[in-house]
Structures are given as structure tokens and as C-alpha cells.
Scaffold this motif. Structure first.
Motif, mmCIF file in Angstrom:
data_model
loop_
_atom_site.group_PDB
_atom_site.id
_atom_site.type_symbol
_atom_site.label_atom_id
_atom_site.label_comp_id
_atom_site.label_asym_id
_atom_site.label_seq_id
_atom_site.Cartn_x
_atom_site.Cartn_y
_atom_site.Cartn_z
ATOM 1 N N THR A 506 0.843 -1.200 0.000
ATOM 2 C CA THR A 506 0.000 0.000 0.000
ATOM 3 C C THR A 506 0.870 1.239 0.000
ATOM 4 O O THR A 506 1.846 1.321 0.755
ATOM 5 C CB THR A 506 -0.926 0.018 1.228
ATOM 6 O OG1 THR A 506 -1.728 -1.165 1.233
ATOM 7 C CG2 THR A 506 -1.826 1.232 1.231
ATOM 8 N N LEU A 507 0.523 2.203 -0.845
ATOM 9 C CA LEU A 507 1.245 3.475 -0.925
ATOM 10 C C LEU A 507 0.430 4.547 -0.214
ATOM 11 O O LEU A 507 -0.742 4.771 -0.539
ATOM 12 C CB LEU A 507 1.472 3.865 -2.386
ATOM 13 C CG LEU A 507 2.129 5.226 -2.639
ATOM 14 C CD1 LEU A 507 3.541 5.275 -2.052
ATOM 15 C CD2 LEU A 507 2.167 5.526 -4.136
ATOM 16 N N THR A 525 3.852 1.881 2.703
ATOM 17 C CA THR A 525 5.056 2.637 2.391
ATOM 18 C C THR A 525 4.723 4.124 2.389
ATOM 19 O O THR A 525 3.755 4.550 1.761
ATOM 20 C CB THR A 525 5.614 2.247 1.015
ATOM 21 O OG1 THR A 525 6.088 0.901 1.069
ATOM 22 C CG2 THR A 525 6.756 3.172 0.592
ATOM 23 N N PRO A 527 6.487 7.544 1.280
ATOM 24 C CA PRO A 527 7.656 8.077 0.560
ATOM 25 C C PRO A 527 8.477 9.003 1.440
ATOM 26 O O PRO A 527 7.945 9.813 2.197
ATOM 27 C CB PRO A 527 7.018 8.836 -0.602
ATOM 28 C CG PRO A 527 5.703 8.164 -0.808
ATOM 29 C CD PRO A 527 5.235 7.769 0.560
ATOM 30 N N ALA A 535 9.422 3.545 -3.134
ATOM 31 C CA ALA A 535 8.472 4.416 -3.842
ATOM 32 C C ALA A 535 9.149 5.732 -4.200
ATOM 33 O O ALA A 535 8.853 6.780 -3.610
ATOM 34 C CB ALA A 535 7.228 4.673 -2.989
ATOM 35 N N TYR A 537 9.680 9.149 -5.834
ATOM 36 C CA TYR A 537 8.746 10.096 -6.424
ATOM 37 C C TYR A 537 9.425 10.839 -7.576
ATOM 38 O O TYR A 537 10.660 10.938 -7.651
ATOM 39 C CB TYR A 537 8.214 11.070 -5.380
ATOM 40 C CG TYR A 537 9.284 11.722 -4.534
ATOM 41 C CD1 TYR A 537 9.885 12.909 -4.924
ATOM 42 C CD2 TYR A 537 9.689 11.138 -3.339
ATOM 43 C CE1 TYR A 537 10.870 13.502 -4.149
ATOM 44 C CE2 TYR A 537 10.663 11.732 -2.555
ATOM 45 C CZ TYR A 537 11.257 12.910 -2.968
ATOM 46 O OH TYR A 537 12.228 13.485 -2.202
ATOM 47 N N THR A 558 6.363 2.787 -10.706
ATOM 48 C CA THR A 558 6.281 2.846 -9.240
ATOM 49 C C THR A 558 4.875 2.511 -8.763
ATOM 50 O O THR A 558 4.683 1.732 -7.820
ATOM 51 C CB THR A 558 6.685 4.245 -8.735
ATOM 52 O OG1 THR A 558 8.039 4.509 -9.112
ATOM 53 C CG2 THR A 558 6.555 4.340 -7.227
ATOM 54 N N PHE A 562 2.234 -1.298 -6.198
ATOM 55 C CA PHE A 562 1.286 -1.273 -5.094
ATOM 56 C C PHE A 562 -0.097 -1.742 -5.541
ATOM 57 O O PHE A 562 -0.525 -1.469 -6.665
ATOM 58 C CB PHE A 562 1.185 0.149 -4.514
ATOM 59 C CG PHE A 562 2.490 0.659 -3.984
ATOM 60 C CD1 PHE A 562 2.884 0.355 -2.691
ATOM 61 C CD2 PHE A 562 3.341 1.423 -4.781
ATOM 62 C CE1 PHE A 562 4.094 0.809 -2.192
ATOM 63 C CE2 PHE A 562 4.548 1.881 -4.291
ATOM 64 C CZ PHE A 562 4.929 1.566 -2.989
ATOM 65 N N VAL A 565 -3.654 2.415 -2.810
ATOM 66 C CA VAL A 565 -3.122 3.764 -2.574
ATOM 67 C C VAL A 565 -4.103 4.484 -1.655
ATOM 68 O O VAL A 565 -5.318 4.421 -1.851
ATOM 69 C CB VAL A 565 -2.950 4.543 -3.886
ATOM 70 C CG1 VAL A 565 -2.618 6.009 -3.597
ATOM 71 C CG2 VAL A 565 -1.868 3.918 -4.753
#
Length: 611
Positions: A506-507, A525, A527, A535, A537, A558, A562, A565
Motif C-alpha cells: 500500500t502506498l 510505504t 515516501p 516508492a 517520487y 512505481t 502497489f 493507494v
């Protein structure tokens, strides 16, 4: 509320019971409030040693409860008449406990202290959780050798009581000022009960201790507790002329090991400096140079004490030796120069150096980081009162606590010259209880003398004492009232979303230090911080750590790492790729699930949308 205060009371109870057993085995024949810090230090050591063994926090519970059982049995086995804590301890503890509830009353909720002011607890609670569930600790790896004795205590208490780590962490924060106040009672035996309670409570609630509590910082108050206790052990050794080696060596050794498990090897600097300053004062102010021949008879017991203390420390650190060595390798001799330390320009959550007058406990400002409205008026009064108390103690040749205060002041001054403002502020906190005790005792001692109120000068002393104590308590109250308590509504929202995520990567696009805790168990995660999945960016869109992110902050490769989100529900959020669909919403957050590969796109930094 029950879990927070319950864990605080259980920790205090364990410390008193275990400490009583240690003192009984050391030859104490009457109750001493040194049992509180000595027991607390041993709980810290036992909790970490047990929690690192197979079984984790559960093993830690067994070890700590075994120590508590030994604490109950040892006075009988040694036929000690040490007795139980006097009931006055309940009165002092109650005063401090009620005062420490101020942040929760002011915020009308219970929760983690310091959220938004100091978010370091977001790491500390995960490190504590690692002792209960090792997999969670991988999401927030420790710095090399970082001392985690207090974290183990939190994990063990949470396991014992069946409470959550975050609420138990608040319990540790509450217990520490209570234990400082109880320890202060040991040095205030010559005052009557009301005055003793007043000064002891103020020692536990001194301004910087209260400010550290308000921002959920725990290591420095714990260090202050153990250094205060070490000074009182030294004072007892001086008073009894080292009549019993174990009476001095065992408590001193336990406290030093507790310091190592709580603060690392740099924490030993305070006890070492205290002994050095006391020796200097004893041979100058105390006139020990005139009695060199007499002192020779104490050479053997003193050498024995040193040897026993050294042996206890060596044995005590065997279970954590590799971490201590890792910490030495990371920091070196100075946090400012070590590779894993705190650079001089890193001021943490401060705005600059704290004012030195702030260390004297009268600072009428809610935020300790800022200069108060009238920074030099009342703090100077506190400085003068403290100076008078120091001279009074030296005149009476009551040298140990003045030596500890001078040692703390010297360390604070040195760190101010060579370390970052953040490290220098920590040193001021350690000195805070000593300032209160040295400043307050002579004033209240004078007021309690027989026939004192018949003299006009006593009324002047009374006015100074009243003003000093009033301003000190007011300063601490302001710090406690302004404390921030975590927004429970946000936390509940995130926890409600947790079942949707499962174990899928999961982002998190809503930067929040506490996301990993509130989504505990999910593979989240964030960033810019450590997470299970990388991850990176996009460099095409400006972003700074702490700001929210958009879908267009990441390239397609990227995003394809995942399954889910998490974004905030705001109109400013960019248009998601067509393969992401909303599967859950709350008042503030949305969860998107990826279906299929993400189409290639380019970032439009001005409009913040896909092109």
C-alpha cells in the motif's frame, strides 16, 4: 484512560516492590524512597533482557514478575525490617498524577501526547511493538545500538495488562515524574510533611520535566530520575561512611546499568561528573584535605565498592553489550561528530538554543522552545533562589546534591558550546529536579524552624518562598495545559480502513508519521521514510518531506508496485490513472485499488494532472 493510568500505576508498583527487595538484600533496615528509582532501573534492564529472549514480550513479563516475587520474598529471607512505603507517598503521587492529567482535560480526550509537536513517538511505539510482534519492527528499523530499555518496558507492560502500546507509552511518561517526586522525598526528610510534599511534587513537575512530558519525550526524565537516585546513594555512603559495602555498591550498580539501558553509554557522564565534583568539594569546602590520614581507613571499603559496582555493571550489560558497542561506534565520543549522531546544525523540533534561565524552572511560557513574554524578570528570581540554596548547602557541608547540580550545569554548558541546540536542551532537563531541590529546601527549612515566625526576616523568606513556588507551579501548569494530544478521530478512521488493505503493498500519499502505527500490520510505504516497498517520487514535481503527494508524483512503474493507494479527500488531489478505483472512503481519506497495469503518463507540474 484506564489503560494509560493503569500501566503507570503498575510500573510504579513494580518499581517499589522490586526496589524494596534490592535494598533489603543490600542491608537496608528501614524504608528508603531509593527503592522507587532502583526498582525502576531494574525493571528497565529485566524487561529488555527478557523481551530479547525467545518469546519476546511474554518472556519479559515472566522475568519482571519473577523479580517482583523476589522483591516480596527477599526482605523475609534476609530478615530485614525495611518495611513498606509510608502512606505519604500516596499523597505525593496523587498530586503529581492529577497534575499530569492536565493535557487530557484541556484537550477533552485521551491519546498519544505530543502529536504534531514532536512526532518521534511514531517511531518509539513501533520499536516497542517489535518486542511483541517482530514483523512490525521491520517497518521502522532502529539506529545502530539505540538504547531500547524503556521501549521494552512499554512492550512488557502492554503484554502484561493486555493494553495497546501507544496507551502504555503514555503510562511510562506519567510514571516517570511520579517516581522523581517519590525519590525526592528521600532527600527531604528534615522537612515536615506538608513542605516535603510540596517540594517533592514540584521536583517531579519541574518546568522542563513537564515540558518533556508534554511532548512525549521520556529518556531525559528517566535519566534525571536515575542520576538523582545515584546522588542520593552517594549521599547515603557519605553519611554512613561506607559502613556496608553492599548498601552502596548494589543500588549504585543497578542504577548505572539502568542508565546504560535507557540512555546509552553517554548517560554515565552524569554520575561520573557528580562523583568528580563531590570529591573536589569535599577536599576544598568540606576540608577533607585536613583528614587525609583518617581517610586512609576508608580506602579499602571504597575500593571494594568501586570493584563491586564495576562487576555489577559488567554483568548487567552482558545481555546488551553488542548494542552498546554499536552505539559507541555510531556516536563516538560526541553526538556532534559521530556518524550516527546529531550534527550541530540539527536542532530537531526546536527553533534555536533554549535560554539558560529556562533551566531554573520559572518560565511563564506554554511552549518551552520560545522566549516567554517577560523572559528575564521572574527567571532571575529563580536563579537567585537557586544560588542562595547552593550556598546554604555548601555552608552546611551538605555537598552531594550541590555537586550533582554543579555537574549537571557543567555538562549543560559544555553541550551548549559543542553540541546542537537539541542536545543542549536535553542536558538542561536532567538538571531540572536538582534545581528545584537545591533551591527550595533552605527556604522551607527556615520556615519550619521552631520560633522562626517570631523574626521579621522569616516573613521575607516566606514571601520569597511563596512567590518562587507559585511561579514554578504556574510555569509547569502552562506547559501541561498547552500539551497536544493526538486526534483520536483521525486515528479511528485509519484503523477502520485497515481490514480493506490486508497484506497487500500500500502506498500512502497523505504524509503522517503515525500512519504506520494506525495501519499496524499492513504493508504501508510512506515516501521519504522507510517502507517495505520502494516508492521513488518523480523529480519533475517539487515535493518536500511532510507535504501530501499526488498520483502524478509517481511514474507508472512505481504505482504498479502497489495494490492500494491511500489519498486525502481533497479537491486539490490530482486525477488518478484510469486503472485505480475507490474501494473505501472515510471523512478524510480514500482507498484506491489498482486494477491492471498503470498506463504511461507524464507529470504536468503546474496543473498537477496526468497528460
Amino acid at each position: 484512560m484506564l489503560s494509560t493510568y493503569g500501566s503507570a500505576l503498575v510500573l510504579c508498583g513494580l518499581a517499589l516492590v522490586i526496589g524494596r527487595g534490592v535494598l533489603a538484600a543490600s542491608g537496608y533496615e528501614r524504608w528508603s524512597w531509593l527503592a522507587a528509582p532502583v526498582g525502576c532501573a531494574l525493571v528497565v534492564v529485566a524487561a529488555e533482557v527478557g523481551a530479547r529472549a525467545p518469546g519476546g514480550a511474554t518472556t519479559g513479563v515472566v522475568v519482571v514478575l519473577a523479580l517482583a516475587a523476589a522483591g516480596l520474598l527477599l526482605p523475609r529471607l534476609t530478615r530485614s525490617s525495611i518495611g513498606w512505603p509510608p502512606l505519604e507517598g500516596l499523597g505525593v503521587a496523587a498530586v503529581v498524577l492529577v497534575a499530569l492529567a492536565t493535557p487530557f482535560v484541556a484537550n477533552a480526550r485521551f491519546g498519544l501526547l505530543g502529536v504534531g509537536f514532536n512526532n518521534d513517538p511514531s517511531f518509539h511505539i513501533l520499536w516497542a511493538e517489535e518486542f511483541r510482534n517482530h514483523a512490525e519492527g521491520a517497518l521502522a528499523p532502529l539506529s545502530p545500538g539505540y538504547p531500547v530499555g524503556p521501549h521494552a518496558v512499554v512492550a512488557v507492560l502492554a503484554e502484561l495488562l493486555g493494553t495497546s502500546v501507544d496507551r502504555t507509552f503514555d503510562g511510562l511518561l506519567i510514571a516517570t515524574p511520579v517516581l522523581i517526586a517519590l525519590t525526592a522525598l528521600e532527600w527531604l526528610r528534615d522537612l515536615d510533611r506538608s513542605r516535603r510534599w510540596l517540594v517533592a511534587a514540584l521536583a517531579g513537575l519541574s518546568y522542563l520535566v513537564a515540558s518533556w512530558y508534554a511532548q512525549a519525550a521520556f529518556k531525559e526524565p528517566l535519566l534525571a530520575l536515575f542520576v538523582l537516585a545515584f546522588a542520593l546513594v552517594l549521599a547515603d555512603a557519605v553519611r554512613t561512611r561506607v559502613a556496608q559495602v553492599a548498601r552502596v555498591a548494589v543500588p549504585a550498580g543497578v542504577l548505572l546499568v539502568g542508565i546504560l539501558y535507557t540512555y546509552g553509554y553517554l548517560g554515565v557522564l552524569w554520575p561520573a561528573a557528580t562523583v568528580a565534583v563531590w570529591l573536589a568539594l569535599a577536599f576544598t569546602v568540606g576540608g577533607a584535605w585536613r583528614e587525609v590520614r583518617v581517610l586512609r581507613r576508608y580506602a579499602r571499603p571504597v575500593a571494594t565498592v568501586v570493584a563491586v559496582v564495576a562487576g555489577l555493571v559488567v554483568v548487567g550489560v552482558l545481555g546488551d553489550a553488542h548494542r552498546i558497542l554499536d552505539f559507541v561506534n555510531a556516536l563516538g565520543l560526541s553526538p556532534a561528530t559521530g556518524g550516527g549522531g546529531i550534527p550541530v546544525d540539527n536542532i530537531g523540533n526546536l527553533v534555536g538554543q533554549l535560554h539558560l534561565l529556562e533551566g531554573f524552572g520559572v518560565w511563564l511560557g506554554e511552549d518551552f522552545r520560545l522566549v516567554a513574554a517577560h523572559p528575564h524578570r521572574w527567571p532571575v528570581l529563580a536563579l537567585l533562589v537557586c544560588a542562595g540554596g547552593l550556598l546554604w548547602a555548601l555552608w552546611r557541608r551538605d555537598l552531594v546534591l550541590p555537586a550533582a547540580l554543579i555537574a549537571c550545569a557543567a555538562i549543560a554548558y559544555e553541550t551548549r558550546q559543542t553540541q546542537s541546540a537539541y542536545v543542549a536542551a536535553k542536558a538542561l532537563v536532567v538538571a531540572a529536579p536538582f534545581v528545584v531541590l537545591v533551591a527550595s529546601r533552605p527556604l522551607l527549612h527556615r520556615l519550619g524552624a521552631r520560633g522562626a515566625w517570631r523574626r521579621a526576616s522569616t516573613w521575607g523568606v516566606g514571601a520569597i518562598a511563596f512567590l518562587y513556588l507559585l511561579l514554578s507551579f504556574q510555569s509547569s501548569y502552562l506547559a501541561l495545559r498547552a500539551a497536544r494530544v493526538g486526534p483520536s478521530a483521525d486515528f479511528r478512521e485509519l484503523r477502520a480502513l485497515r481490514p480493506v488493505l490486508g497484506q497487500s503493498p500500500t502506498l500512502d500519499m497523505v504524509f503522517d508519521d503515525f500512519f504506520r502505527w494506525n495501519l499496524l500490520g499492513a504493508q504501508v510505504t510512506i515516501p521519504g521514510l522507510v517502507g517495505p516497498v520502494g516508492a521513488p517520487y518523480s523529480p519533475d514535481k517539487a515535493w518536500q518531506l511532510g507535504e501530501p503527494l499526488d498520483f502524478d508524483s509517481f511514474d507508472a512503474a512505481t504505482l504498479d508496485r502497489f495494490r492500494y493507494v491511500i489519498t486525502s479527500r481533497t479537491p486539490a488531489q490530482s486525477q488518478p490513472p484510469p486503472n485505480f478505483h475507490v474501494v473505501a472512503r472515510s471523512a478524510r481519506y480514500a482507498v484506491w485499488r489498482r486494477v491492471g497495469p498503470t498506463p504511461a503518463h507524464r507529470v504536468l507540474p503546474e496543473s498537477g494532472s496526468f497528460g
